[in-house]
Scaffold this active site. Structure first.
Site, PDB file in Angstrom:
ATOM      1  N   SER A   1       0.799  -1.214   0.000  1.00 45.20           N
ATOM      2  CA  SER A   1       0.000   0.000   0.000  1.00 45.20           C
ATOM      3  C   SER A   1       0.836   1.270   0.000  1.00 45.20           C
ATOM      4  CB  SER A   1      -0.964  -0.040   1.189  1.00 45.20           C
ATOM      5  OG  SER A   1      -1.847   1.041   1.151  1.00 45.20           O
ATOM      6  N   HIS A   2       0.710   2.054   1.059  1.00 42.87           N
ATOM      7  CA  HIS A   2       1.364   3.359   1.129  1.00 42.87           C
ATOM      8  C   HIS A   2       2.766   3.262   1.727  1.00 42.87           C
ATOM      9  CE1 HIS A   2      -0.829   2.178   4.626  1.00 42.87           C
ATOM     10  NE2 HIS A   2      -0.017   2.899   5.365  1.00 42.87           N
TER      11      HIS A   2
ATOM     12  N   ASP B   1      -2.488   6.508  -3.376  1.00 42.79           N
ATOM     13  CA  ASP B   1      -1.324   5.847  -2.773  1.00 42.79           C
ATOM     14  C   ASP B   1      -0.741   4.746  -3.654  1.00 42.79           C
ATOM     15  OD1 ASP B   1      -3.371   3.995  -2.460  1.00 42.79           O
ATOM     16  OD2 ASP B   1      -2.494   3.183  -0.618  1.00 42.79           O
TER      17      ASP B   1
ATOM     18  N   ASP C   1      -1.009   1.513  -4.054  1.00 45.92           N
ATOM     19  CA  ASP C   1      -1.870   0.548  -4.753  1.00 45.92           C
ATOM     20  C   ASP C   1      -3.201   1.141  -5.191  1.00 45.92           C
ATOM     21  OD1 ASP C   1      -2.529   0.748  -2.035  1.00 45.92           O
ATOM     22  OD2 ASP C   1      -3.560  -1.182  -2.068  1.00 45.92           O
TER      23      ASP C   1
ATOM     24  N   ASP D   1      -5.757   2.611  -3.593  1.00 43.00           N
ATOM     25  CA  ASP D   1      -7.022   2.547  -2.857  1.00 43.00           C
ATOM     26  C   ASP D   1      -7.255   3.770  -1.966  1.00 43.00           C
ATOM     27  OD1 ASP D   1      -5.113   1.815  -1.016  1.00 43.00           O
ATOM     28  OD2 ASP D   1      -6.121  -0.012  -0.341  1.00 43.00           O
ATOM     29  N   ARG D   2      -6.208   4.550  -1.709  1.00 41.75           N
ATOM     30  CA  ARG D   2      -6.395   5.752  -0.878  1.00 41.75           C
ATOM     31  C   ARG D   2      -6.528   7.004  -1.732  1.00 41.75           C
ATOM     32  NH1 ARG D   2      -2.780   5.510   4.580  1.00 41.75           N
ATOM     33  NH2 ARG D   2      -3.470   3.437   5.181  1.00 41.75           N
TER      34      ARG D   2
ATOM     35  N   LYS E   1     -11.423  -0.096  -0.860  1.00 40.90           N
ATOM     36  CA  LYS E   1     -11.514   1.345  -1.000  1.00 40.90           C
ATOM     37  C   LYS E   1     -10.921   1.721  -2.364  1.00 40.90           C
ATOM     38  CE  LYS E   1      -7.571   1.790   2.025  1.00 40.90           C
ATOM     39  NZ  LYS E   1      -7.364   1.437   3.421  1.00 40.90           N
TER      40      LYS E   1
HETATM   41  C1  G1P Z   1      -3.993   1.774   8.195  1.00 40.33           C
HETATM   42  C2  G1P Z   1      -5.207   2.655   8.355  1.00 40.33           C
HETATM   43  C3  G1P Z   1      -6.460   1.865   8.115  1.00 40.33           C
HETATM   44  C4  G1P Z   1      -6.392   1.195   6.738  1.00 40.33           C
HETATM   45  C5  G1P Z   1      -5.113   0.401   6.614  1.00 40.33           C
HETATM   46  C6  G1P Z   1      -4.932  -0.159   5.220  1.00 40.33           C
HETATM   47  O1  G1P Z   1      -4.031   0.747   9.134  1.00 40.33           O
HETATM   48  O2  G1P Z   1      -5.228   3.264   9.619  1.00 40.33           O
HETATM   49  O3  G1P Z   1      -7.583   2.686   8.226  1.00 40.33           O
HETATM   50  O4  G1P Z   1      -7.495   0.360   6.533  1.00 40.33           O
HETATM   51  O5  G1P Z   1      -3.988   1.225   6.907  1.00 40.33           O
HETATM   52  O6  G1P Z   1      -4.815   0.844   4.258  1.00 40.33           O
HETATM   53  P1  G1P Z   1      -3.204   0.791  10.504  1.00 40.33           P
HETATM   54  O7  G1P Z   1      -1.786   1.046  10.148  1.00 40.33           O
HETATM   55  O8  G1P Z   1      -3.763   1.957  11.278  1.00 40.33           O
HETATM   56  O9  G1P Z   1      -3.475  -0.529  11.145  1.00 40.33           O
HETATM   57 ZN    ZN Z   2      -3.348   1.381  -0.225  1.00 42.63          ZN
END
Ligand code: G1P
Ligand code: ZN
Length: 555
Positions: A117-118, A284, A286, A288-289, A383
């Site tokens: 992801s990010h 981000d 992938d 989804d954000r 998302k």
């Molecule tokens: C974080 C975000 C959460 C999201 C997840 C995946 O998780 O807070 O809302 O669903 O990334 O993108 P966390 O690191 O807080 O567990």
């Molecule tokens: Zn992501």
């Protein structure tokens, strides 16, 4: 097709977190590490009822380092474990919402998303893998728990002797007399087509070709090709509406997280005064954000969800209204106020998209979102960053017709006037020692009995708890989902440990206060929440226990 059974040793750290298994690339590169986890997923699936004879697996990732290697391995293991077909995005690329859509559209058995992801990419960055089920959404906890259990006792994995698969050329290749097929698919087309069915593309096109300026930052990540196809080819935006749209294995050395800290290039442009574009957005690693910005204006994700819910009927896909909404617990209550006015249900779930799937499958909610820059609807079960951007553009297109001009800031301000403002902020303390983070959480919990009725300056504690969720659809219960301190006036502080980090611990503090008076709503959130921030630090003893003076990221 010759299938090898390779003896392996279990690893003890393959517990999926908030969103799949995420580790440093170096960890994934250990012999058997990826294979063990993939085999544990396949073993869980075969135990849970087995595969149909025509089972198809969708596979794709955000293009980060190790993506290509992992895809080759997964294809060979899918062949060995009874899949008849693998659909893979061209060059191994699929955004997370695109995988969700492909699973649903082609009714594939499930999918594997290769992304952290990010989190940062590259050789020294992170890699990740997540399994999605046939509804297109992340596997629920009962599956991820089983995968973890299997990973701790695994003794062997199965892999087919197949040549290196060409994943760059579109088309199908069959093996074993047609018993196993790899289909390389255009990663963008189906997703872009789906967006075109949801939104009013002609109206958005009119907006984007009539002097309205937008800037979209793909942050060197997966949405670049999608943005090119949707904004430029289909919506007629000018080429300089896009930035950082060529995906790279290390995201240009950056942190592909669309927030005010890491999307700093875009933030600079959007806060450059009168000449700033009218609308800015980023997504981000992938895809989804999303982050939404107006001219010199930031929209909190919690507010964004509320605005989308309030304006849903301006969008073709939701013109007949929405069934309900859901938000994760730490997300602000802004959307709750919209739901109350629309007289539709609002659900509060734990953090993580996997908790929304049941509600959407049961038709209880149409829109859902998280404060962590995630919003989406029941068009997929993930998302969806570009969906949120298009939703905003569709709303702006409707509100900017026939000479009427309406900015992002005006939309927010009139929303607050109507519903009140949930002033909100999140403070993240990243990479703190795990022991210190646990100590902070424990310290707060030991005060559960004494906090209620205590006064801190202008705030009095009403209750506190560790959030538990009872899924009304499947009856499952999830405990320890974040510590909440709720104040008499409706404000709250939430403390939670991240479940996505790969180094030490990340402690998140979520702060929220409600301001109904429209003459007091144009405040800076940090200023308005300053007293609560001090209360949070006092109750948690965070500075004393971690040695940290300031958060790493403030949203
Ligand atoms: C974080 C975000 C959460 C999201 C997840 C995946 O998780 O807070 O809302 O669903 O990334 O993108 P966390 O690191 O807080 O567990
Ligand atoms: Zn992501």
């Amino acid at each position: 097709m010759h299938i090898q059974t390779i003896i392996t040793q279990p690893f003890n750290d393959q517990k999926p977190g908030t969103s799949g298994l995420r580790k440093k690339v170096k960890i994934f590169q250990q012999t058997g590490y990826l294979e063990n986890f993939v085999q544990s997923i396949f073993d869980t699936l075969s135990e849970a009822g087995g595969l149909p004879t025509d089972a198809t697996l969708t596979v794709g990732g955000d293009g980060r380092y190790y993506n290509r290697h992992a895809i080759q391995t997964i294809i060979k293991m899918a062949a060995a474990n009874g899949f008849a077909r693998v659909i893979v995005g061209q060059a191994g690329i699929f955004s997370t919402p695109a995988v969700s859509h492909i699973i649903r559209k082609y009714q594939t058995f499930g999918g594997m998303i290769l992304s952290a992801s990010h989190n940062q990419g590259g050789v020294h960055g992170d890699f990740g893998i997540k399994y999605n089920i046939s509804n297109g959404g992340p596997a629920p906890e009962k599956i991820t728990d089983e995968v973890f259990a299997k990973s701790k006792v695994i003794t062997a994995y199965k892999i087919a002797d197949l040549p290196e698969i060409d994943i760059d050329t579109l088309g199908e290749t069959s093996f074993d007399g047609g018993n196993f097929t790899v289909q390389v698919m255009n990663a963008v087309q189906d997703y872009a087509d789906l967006m075109q069915t949801l939104f009013d593309f002609p109206a958005i096109k009119r907006l984007l070709t009539s002097g309205f300026q937008m800037k979209f930052d793909a942050m060197h990540a997966v949405t670049g090709p999608y943005a090119q196809e949707i904004f430029i080819n289909r919506l007629g935006a000018s080429a300089h509406s896009l930035m950082n749209c060529v995906p790279s294995e290390d995201f240009g050395g950056g942190h592909p997280d669309p927030n005010l800290t890491y999307a700093e290039d875009l933030v600079k442009i959007m806060f450059s005064g009168e000449t700033a574009p009218d609308f800015g957005a980023a997504s981000d690693g992938d895809g989804d954000r999303n982050m939404i910005l107006g001219k010199n204006f930031f929209v909190t994700p919690s507010d964004s969800l509320a605005v989308l819910a309030a304006n849903a009927t301006l969008v073709p896909a939701y013109v007949h209204g929405i069934a309900g909404v859901a938000r994760s617990m730490p997300t602000s209550g802004a959307v709750d106020r919209v739901a109350a006015k629309l007289n539709i249900p609002c659900y509060e779930t734990p953090t993580g998209w996997k908790f929304f799937g049941n509600l959407m499958d049961a038709g209880k909610v149409t829109l859902c979102g998280e404060e962590s820059f995630g919003t989406s609807s029941n068009h997929v079960r993930e998302k969806d960053g570009l969906w949120a951007v298009l939703f905003w553009l569709n709303v702006l297109a409707q509100k900017n017709t026939a000479g009427a001009a309406c900015s992002v800031e005006q939309i927010l301000k009139s929303h607050w006037t109507e519903f009140g403002r949930n002033v909100y902020s999140r403070h993240d303390y990243e990479t703190i020692p795990t022991d210190a983070a646990n100590d902070v959480m424990q310290h707060i919990k030991t005060q559960f009995a004494s906090l209620p009725n205590q006064k801190f300056g202008s705030y009095a504690v009403k209750t506190c708890d560790d959030f538990s969720y009872h899924d009304s659809i499947d009856g499952s219960v999830s405990h320890n989902q974040g510590v909440r301190i709720l104040f008499v006036d409706g404000s709250r502080i939430v403390f939670r440990l991240s479940g996505t980090g790969t180094e030490g611990a990340t402690l998140r503090i979520y702060l929220e206060a409600f301001e109904p008076d429209s003459t007091k709503q144009s405040v800076d959130a940090q200023g308005a929440l300053a007293e609560m921030i001090q209360i949070a630090l006092k109750i948690s003893q965070l500075k004393e226990k971690t040695g940290r003076d300031t958060p790493t990221v403030i949203t």
